[in-house]
Every structure is written in C-alpha cells, then in structure tokens.
Design an enzyme around this catalytic site. Structure first.
Site, PDB file in Angstrom:
ATOM      1  N   HIS A 237      -0.566   5.043   6.879  1.00 59.77           N
ATOM      2  CA  HIS A 237       0.191   5.835   5.860  1.00 59.77           C
ATOM      3  C   HIS A 237       0.363   7.124   6.110  1.00 59.77           C
ATOM      4  O   HIS A 237      -0.214   7.697   6.615  1.00 59.77           O
ATOM      5  CB  HIS A 237      -0.770   5.391   4.730  1.00 59.77           C
ATOM      6  CG  HIS A 237      -0.879   3.986   4.570  1.00 59.77           C
ATOM      7  ND1 HIS A 237      -2.474   3.364   4.702  1.00 59.77           N
ATOM      8  CD2 HIS A 237      -0.246   2.877   3.807  1.00 59.77           C
ATOM      9  CE1 HIS A 237      -2.265   2.282   4.335  1.00 59.77           C
ATOM     10  NE2 HIS A 237      -0.967   1.839   3.905  1.00 59.77           N
TER      11      HIS A 237
ATOM     12  N   ASP B 209      -3.506   8.274   7.743  1.00 60.86           N
ATOM     13  CA  ASP B 209      -4.499   7.390   8.306  1.00 60.86           C
ATOM     14  C   ASP B 209      -3.624   6.524   9.222  1.00 60.86           C
ATOM     15  O   ASP B 209      -2.508   6.920   9.747  1.00 60.86           O
ATOM     16  CB  ASP B 209      -5.144   6.334   7.319  1.00 60.86           C
ATOM     17  CG  ASP B 209      -4.141   5.475   6.640  1.00 60.86           C
ATOM     18  OD1 ASP B 209      -2.883   5.412   6.957  1.00 60.86           O
ATOM     19  OD2 ASP B 209      -4.746   4.997   5.498  1.00 60.86           O
TER      20      ASP B 209
ATOM     21  N   SER C   6       0.750  -1.067  -0.074  1.00 60.56           N
ATOM     22  CA  SER C   6      -0.223   0.119  -0.038  1.00 60.56           C
ATOM     23  C   SER C   6       0.937   1.205  -0.013  1.00 60.56           C
ATOM     24  O   SER C   6       0.343   2.299  -0.225  1.00 60.56           O
ATOM     25  CB  SER C   6      -0.864   0.066   1.035  1.00 60.56           C
ATOM     26  OG  SER C   6      -0.165  -0.189   2.464  1.00 60.56           O
TER      27      SER C   6
END
Length: 360
Positions: free
Chosen positions: A328, A325, A36
């Site tokens: 991240h 978040d 991610s």
C-alpha cells in the site's frame, strides 16, 4: 510518462487546505466499496487476523497516531477524494455503524464505507467481506434511509451521491501468482471475461439501488509493489503482472463506456491510479521521492519479506517513500493520487475527472 510536478506539489497543499477549511460537502454522500485501498476499518470487526491494519505502526501519521484499520501510515486515497468533495475524510465503516443511531447518515447524508481489505471483484477472492456482501449491506442501509425520508427524497439523494469503487488488485494478484505468472493467452482472456462479467453485475446492482454517479479507481501497477519486486532477482517491477493489471483496466474503460450508453442517467469517472503510480516510479525525484521500490514499514529485502507490524521498523522520511508497507502507498502518495484523480487531466481521470462528475 511524467506527472506534472506542480500537480503533485499542489496535492498536499490542496488537501490540507480542504481539511482545514471544512468546506460544505459538494454532494449529499459518498458510498465506498472495494478492498484495502479503500477500507477504513470494516475488517477490524471481523474474526481472525486476515487483512487487518488495526495495530501499530499503521496510523502513525493519522490524527492522534490512531491505527484505524486503514492500510496506511495516515490517510488513504479515498480519504483525500472525500476531502476534495468537502467532507472531513472518508465516511465511516459500515460495521462501526451497525446498531448505532447516526441521524445524518440515516437520512442519506455523509455516506458509508463498505470496503473490506482482501476482497475482490470476484467473490472467490479473499476471505473477508465480498463485493456482493458489500452491496447487500448497502441495500440494507438504503432501506434504513428510505424509512426515514420520502421515497422521492431518497431517490434524489442517492442519484446525486458519489459511489466510489476501488477494487480488482487482489483478483489480479491471485490470478497471476495462482498461475505462477505463466498463464496462457486463453487463460488470461477467460480471467478478464469473468472479471468483467462480475464487475458488470456489481455495477448494475448499485444502479438498480439508485446509484447514478460512479467513481472507479482502476488497478495500480501492482507489479511494482515491494511484495512483487522482491520476487525479481534485481528488485525490478514484474512486467507481466503490470501487463495483466493494465489489460484489465483497458477492459473496464470499455465496459464503463458501454454501460453509460445503456443505463439512463449514469455518469462516471475512472481515476487512473495506474498512470499516477507509474509516473512517480519513472521520475521519483520529480515529486521529491527517494525510494519507490521499498516498503517504509516492514523488514527483510525491500522491507517486503515481513509485513508491517509492531515488531518491524518504519522509516522516518515517510514523505519520500512511494510505499508505506509492501503493498500500500504512503499518506503522501495517497494525497498525490487523490488530487490527480479529483482534478487532473485525462491521463489521470477519464472521460471526466471527479471534480467534473461532482459538478454534474
């Protein structure tokens, strides 16, 4: 350890200037693999809801406030690395290109992103697109290139292109929490050995497919992510988790040194995201940050108990947060990391930086 303030202040300026100038790409293409930290939308095309970021408030600072599937309020670090190499941003996700005709990409230019959030170096990590499958998809893409240009041209294009890999964090998380943070020394060493064995397999597979310039991004101090801090009674970093990440990073450095001496023509850089993030955590004010422990988007303690979603709130001062978040980084942090790994000193990219690798 402090990241030089001028270096970080220049990051946003440099990235913005690069984006505006639309410089001529410095390499034929960039091929991206990983999790991610690098995904730009492949997971949008997968069934289910696991590891997706194709909804608000993701993308709130992306052009047109579009939630693209990036796990960010805007760009990720790979976007900034691509910008520094003269591209508009990260190449598009592979699954968005399937069955579509893109003349430049099919001739080995610009590149493709195969990265998938939730994946790891181990194929047993996550439920999304494994690293093995990502490389298989690249092999299929390579065949498409080879069918459109001569073998000599294809080989030359791939040898000059940059192969970017950002992976390992999910494996580290899974092992640490799978053992409740109480793994024995033997268990930890076995984990490292399995990880390095698999990473070696992946790197050699890409080399056999024509890759020569490798740009790795190491595992950041995941023990300092809000999702980790929320497990500490005082909201501090989980030192054991950071130690596990650092131990793996040290072994990757040794691996790359060995492989580059064995594999003819292989050149590499390792972007040290661990050092970049730790330097920001140790001196937030030095880079203009007010919060390095909470998630900008999310809710609950440290904004980490409920993941970022359309139903949660998000901060307005996003340029002052380390984390977007609960896992991240923000667009601002990605810009700083991208600049440090592209043109920074040995502390942030070694044995050479990406700018030097590109110039070879």
């Amino acid at each position: 350890m402090k990241l030089a303030v001028p270096l970080l202040l220049l990051a946003v300026i440099s990235a913005a200037a690069s984006a505006v100038s639309a410089a001529v790409p410095k390499v034929p293409a960039v091929y991206v693999f990983g999790d991610s930290t690098a995904d730009v939308g492949n997971n949008n095309y997968l069934p289910g809801k696991d590891a997706k970021a194709d909804f608000p408030h993701y993308g709130v600072d992306f052009p047109h406030q579009t939630p693209t599937g990036r796990f960010s309020n805007g760009y990720n670090a790979i976007d900034f690395l691509a910008i520094h190499m003269g591209f508009r941003r990260s190449p598009p996700p592979y699954l968005a290109l399937v069955n579509k005709t893109h003349p430049l990409i099919l001739r080995g230019l610009r590149g493709v992103s195969f990265a998938s959030g939730g994946s790891g170096i181990l194929d047993s990590t996550g439920t999304t697109i494994t690293m093995t499958k990502q490389i298989q998809d690249f092999a299929a893409h390579r065949s498409n290139i080879a069918s459109r240009v001569t073998a000599v041209v294809a080989k030359g294009l791939l040898s000059k292109s940059v192969f970017l890999i950002s992976s390992g964090g999910n494996d580290v998380f899974a092992f640490f929490f799978g053992t409740s943070g109480n793994a024995t020394a033997d268990q930890t060493e076995q984990f490292y050995n399995v990880m390095i064995t698999n990473y070696t397999t992946h790197l050699k597979a890409l080399y056999d497919l024509g890759a020569r310039k490798f740009a790795l991004v190491n595992v950041p101090p995941v023990g300092c992510c809000p999702i980790s801090r929320v497990r500490h009674p005082l909201g501090a970093c989980l030192d054991g988790l950071n130690a596990l990440a650092k131990g793996f990073n040290d072994r990757v450095s040794a691996l790359m040194k060995n492989l580059s001496s064995e594999m003819e023509g292989m050149k590499y850089t390792i972007g040290n995201s661990y050092n970049v993030v730790m330097s920001i955590v140790s001196d937030p004010a030095g880079v203009g940050y007010k919060d390095v422990s909470s998630a900008c988007c999310g809710s609950g303690k440290l904004g980490a108990e409920v993941m970022c979603s359309p139903n949660t709130t998000y901060c307005t001062n996003r340029n002052e947060f380390l984390f977007w978040d609960r896992i991240h980084p923000t667009h601002a942090t990605a810009g700083k990391a991208g600049f440090a790994m592209y043109s920074g000193a040995l502390e942030y990219a070694s044995p050479i930086n990406l700018k030097q690798l590109v110039a070879i």
